[in-house]
Structures are given as structure tokens and as C-alpha cells.
Design an enzyme around this catalytic site. Sequence first.
Site, PDB file in Angstrom:
ATOM      1  N   ASP A 263      -9.318   9.476-138.480  1.00 16.25           N
ATOM      2  CA  ASP A 263      -8.969   9.272-139.876  1.00 16.25           C
ATOM      3  C   ASP A 263      -8.096  10.461-140.286  1.00 16.25           C
ATOM      4  O   ASP A 263      -7.890  11.412-139.525  1.00 16.25           O
ATOM      5  CB  ASP A 263     -10.239   9.128-140.742  1.00 16.25           C
ATOM      6  CG  ASP A 263      -9.934   8.427-142.050  1.00 16.25           C
ATOM      7  OD1 ASP A 263     -10.856   7.873-142.664  1.00 16.25           O
ATOM      8  OD2 ASP A 263      -8.752   8.419-142.470  1.00 16.25           O
ATOM      9  N   TYR A 264      -7.640  10.415-141.504  1.00 13.33           N
ATOM     10  CA  TYR A 264      -6.623  11.336-142.016  1.00 13.33           C
ATOM     11  C   TYR A 264      -7.036  12.811-141.843  1.00 13.33           C
ATOM     12  O   TYR A 264      -7.970  13.271-142.490  1.00 13.33           O
ATOM     13  CB  TYR A 264      -6.430  11.029-143.503  1.00 13.33           C
ATOM     14  CG  TYR A 264      -5.247  11.648-144.175  1.00 13.33           C
ATOM     15  CD1 TYR A 264      -5.206  13.008-144.460  1.00 13.33           C
ATOM     16  CD2 TYR A 264      -4.157  10.881-144.557  1.00 13.33           C
ATOM     17  CE1 TYR A 264      -4.126  13.574-145.103  1.00 13.33           C
ATOM     18  CE2 TYR A 264      -3.067  11.445-145.200  1.00 13.33           C
ATOM     19  CZ  TYR A 264      -3.055  12.786-145.480  1.00 13.33           C
ATOM     20  OH  TYR A 264      -1.976  13.348-146.121  1.00 13.33           O
TER      21      TYR A 264
END
Length: 710
Positions: A263-264
Site C-alpha cells: 500500500d501507499y
Amino acid sequence: MKIAELEKLLKDMSLSEKIEQLVQLHGGFFGHIDTYTGPVVDLKLTPDQPYRTGSVLGEHGAAHLKDLQDRMMEKQPHHIPALFMADVIHGYKTGFPVPIAIGSTFDPELAEKITSAAAKEAAAAGVHVAFSPMIDLARDSRWGRCMESTGEDPWLNARMAESLVKGFQGDDFGKKGKMASCIKHFAAYGAVQGGRDYNVAELSEHTLFEDYLVSYRAAVKAGVSMVMTAFNTIDRQPCTTNKRLLRDILREDMGFDGVVISDYAAISESVTHGSSNDNGDAAKKSIEAGCDIDMVSECYLQNLEALVNDGEVPERLIDEAVMRILVLKNKLGLFENPYKDASEEDEKEYHFCEEHRKLSREAAEESTVLLKNNGVLPLCEKQKIAVVGSLADDNEITGSWALFVDKSQTVTLKRAIEELYPNADVTFVPSDEITENMLAAAEKADVVILALGENQTESGESFSKADISLSKSHTELFNAVYGVNKNIVTVLFGGRPLAFPELAEKTNALIEAWLPGSCGCYALADILFGNVNPSGRLSMSMPYCSGQLPLSYAAFSTGRPKPKTDGFYPFISNYMDVPNVPLYPFGYGLSYSEVKYSAVSLDKNVLKNNSKIKASVTLENKSDRSVKEAVQLYIRDIKGSVVRPLRELKGLQKVSLEAGEKRTVTFEITEYMLRFYDINMQFVSEPGDFTLWIGHDSLTENGADFSLEK
Ligand code: GLC
């Protein structure tokens, strides 16, 4: 390309070129970004480096992506095409009801149609991969991302996950109008402690496997292309660097051989979690864990080459990750056609087209949940109606991930009523302010429709709430109206179950509209005026208060179960101040019809040697109008080598019944349905006694007993 050609390409690539394929950056690194989906980070890159990376986050639009693809392929030493990935969570240009609402349709087939439409729109805009569906189990509505989940039940989530993935990918996502699907967030992101986003998740092995991994396993079996890691920890390790989670469980146990993306900035965040010494250590742990793509962090770009050259990381791990990415690009046909479906003409034809707007409306017809009705609904046009509350005319009802939706096209409840019911005598006061003229309008009306709850800015990523009570201002607004007119229909908007026990007691009717998307308020108006018979069922239980969370219908007996009667019992597992059970449980929802269920009949009572039990009920639609009924099958394993829930959803059939129609619905009970993770964490069934119920919701007592013999 053939696999042999991909292997040759891999061999020809330099180490730094291979590592660049493992990096994903957002549009800001290419001089253009619509929306940041995480903190802004400065990665100190050279001007050309972004153009040599393997994939891009969040960019969209046929013309823009064709141009960006040209620029990236030109600078990439082997002219390898880039992957374009984006958050197509509840539609692309046409906003569909948010996923918690899609779960409430109890209609996986409809869910598949929705992501199929979303894929057609997004693919025409040049997007190759949807960071969707989010299939995290959600049992805590303090967590704002329950909006993106299809709810609290593992079995329903699994069926929805299969359908949503299938809608995006079809049987070949290289075909026109299809795209690769990336499920998220692996794993158990919905179990964050305190419902606070990005927090640790503390759960037993049994709970992880029995409840939180079920939907991922189903999606992998359904052929999902990508998996995104979660921000939380499992076993005190950030998911993104958790080797047991990503290699042993996801790849070995579940058999996933696709691409894993962080994820980011989650790889670099393992340093702030406190389990990686620095970005180099984070990169080493993540690539060893099997995380192929580093989303928006400099860990892989700045550290992997040295780690390989110093012998810390075998180049084999880089090659495996790169090959998985090349295979995905190849399956999308990008080596032959780097633009895939990007087409300005198709954008004009598909985006927000009549067919998709109609589907958005149909989805809301099935996702809207009627929770209470003392007979005040449906309304008729002759009545004097007041519609009160700012949410009645708020176009922020398409969900927090409606990044590409044209909100100016969103139909509000006010507009829907004006368009569909022009002859109705309706006074609109689309404000939350308690004023004399609002009170006067409410007092003069035969019935007041009160639009309360949350718009899309109060749920979604990072929008956690410790107290999920209906807001103070909306409670005051309800009480002010109630003071002048007791005949109230409350319509709740929002992306999470809220707590409003007093209001639920007083209001004459109560509808959960969720965040219904671009055209969902047409459905809401039709339900209010009776042209649509509501059929939604809660995908997530509604609590009495935050203190009950996390909460699920699938509760356990405990050693001191509470009797069914109300009140507080000392030395029993119960609260002094609220009931144990939800205000409205999973699977609950009313319609304008009465559907009668016969007693359950079984063709046998003993299950053995791979036999099956046929369990049937006969439904009768006692009303004078057609109705859609979500027939639910629950099963209880009376005793196991570990404790077992009091009931679990194990089957669902959504049937349409004409006025007066009788229909027999049959479920097949198999030994496989009875399997669970036993005391040794083996996925087995155990002989013994069981009860099944077939009914309208998770409260049903319409049951029958059977046993399993080995
Ligand atoms: C966000 C979200 C994730 C999303 C990703 C890319 O932080 O957690 O769901 O897909 O970043 O936008």
C-alpha cells in the site's frame, strides 16, 4: 509475447532496470496529479527516473495515458510498457453505491454487473488495473473504511469478492472492456485496534483464518491478478514485511502466484512502525516477504541494487518479482498494444452512459435497507410532505473514492423527488439549521422526511470515529422536528453503521440509504413513494453504541450466556447499560410485502459418506405486489474442538416473487460447508450435532436439526 520471450527480456535487463520495474509512483512525479491518496513524499529522483518505473498510480484518461505511455516507453531501455493502476472502488465515471451498500444487496450477481460496468469505463480511460475490490471483513464501524467493505460476514464477503473480481476481469482481462483486479488490503485491515485506521491488529490465528482470510482465499481461487498489502500489523509485524503472511499463507497456502504491491509508502512505513531499522532494512524485509512493487517510497529504488551487489538479497528474488510483473503486462496484451483499451471515442460512449446510470439506480434499489416502518410508508403524492436536512440536497453521496465521478451529475434526493414526483406536495428545507420556518414547514406537513447521517467526507480512509453516535446536530434536528410533528420518516445517508437507538425508537420509519452513488436517490425516491419494493439487507450490524464494537451477529455462547430476556444479569456475560445484540443485525431488512416461510424440511437428518442434505422452505408472498427476498441459510455447529459461533451464514438465494406467488427454495448441505479450523488449525469438519435455519435474516428461528457422522 511468449513466456520464452519474456524470459529473454528479463535476462537482457540490467539490475537497475529490473528494480525500476518494481517501483510505482503517482502522477505528481510526472508533473500531473488529480488527487493524492496518501501523504506527499519527496523521493529525490532524477528527472528521467519516474519514466523508467514499471507502473503508475492514479493516472487516468485515454489521451493523457497514451501520451504518458509513449513518454515512458521511450525512456525505458527496453521500451517495456508501463502498467496504469487506479482506485476504481465504486465506479469510475458513473458512481455506484459504495461497497457496504453493494454488500447490502445480498446479490453477488448484481455486484458482478457493477464492476463489469466500472471496468468498461475505466479501461476506456486507459486504466489497466483496479485497486479493487476491497474485501476486508468489517465488524467495527469506528473504522471509516467499512464503507469500502461488503460487510461483517466472511461467507457473504467471499461471494461478493468472487463476483466483484469476475466483473473486473471476466474470463480474460486482456479482452476489451476488462481489466486486472487488485484485492486489498492483505490482511485483516478491518481488525485495526479501536477501529482506528493504520493501527495494529491483534487477533488469534483462528480468527485470522476463520473470519478475516476467507474472502481473500475466495478471490485468489477466483483468479484475482494482484494483492495489495495492508497498513496494519499481523503478529506484531507490518503486513508488507511479514514473510509468513505473504509467502507462507498467501503464496503457499492460498496458491497465489500473481503480483503483490505494497500500500501507499507502506514499505518505508515499516521503519516508523519500528520493525525495520531503515529503508534498506525495509526493502530487504519486503522483497524477502514477496512484496513485488514498492508504491510511492524510495526503499526499492534507493536500496535494492546495493543489497543485491552486497549479497544481502539474492538477485533471484528481484527476477521473480519482475517476471510476475512482466507476465501481468503480457496477460493485458501491453507488449502488443501498450494503450490496451484507451480510447477517447469509447470514453464518450461509455462514461456515465444511460446503461450504467440505470444500473447505478438498480443497484441502489437493492442496496437501500428499510429498517422500520409502522405503516407510514409508502407515501402518496397527495400527502403534504416536508423534506428536511442538508443531506437531502447534498451531492457528496458518491463515496470518498469517487475520484473520477462527475459530482455535478449526482442526483440528490431533492432532485429525484422533483423529477419523479412533480405532482407531490413537497416543501424542501435542505438545511440542518433549526429555524422557525423549518419548524413551521415540518408542523404543517402530514409527514416529514428527515435526511440525516453522514455525507462522503465522514467515512473512508483515515476517517475513524471513536463515537459513532448520530451527530449532536442531527440528533437535535430530529428532536426539534419530533417536537412539532411525530410522523417522521428518517433517511440515513453514510458509509458506516451509526448508533441512534433513541431516534430508532421514535421515528415512524427508518431507511438506511448508505452513499447511493450518482443515481441512487432515484431509487430512494421510488422506495419512499412505493414504486420500488425495498429488498436490501444489512451487510453490517447496527449497534446500540460504540461500546459494543467490534460487533457481529456471529457471536459466541461464552460460558455465561445471557438469557434472551432484557435486563442486566449479574455474573452473566452482559452489559449493565445496553443489550448484547445489535439494534439491527446483519441480514436484517424489511419490504412492503409479507413473505411467509414454511417450516424447514430436510430430506434426511444424518449427513455421512459424502451424502448431501436437501433443506427446503416454501415461501409465500402474501402481498399484492412483487418482492425480492434474500433467503438466508445459517448453520450452527453445536460443539467443536474449539468454540463455534452461535450461527454462521452458509447460503443465500435472492428470489423474486410475484404477488401471491409460492416458491420452494432448497439448499444443499454438504460436509464441506461444516469445515472449520479445529484445535490443531486443521480445516476439517467434526462429527456431531448441528442446527440450520432458513429465514429472512440472522434472527430467524425457523430451524431444523441434523448430524454429521464420519
Ligand atoms: C491508499 C489506500 C489504498 C489505495 C492506495 C492507492 O492509501 O490505502 O486502498 O489503493 O493508497 O491509492
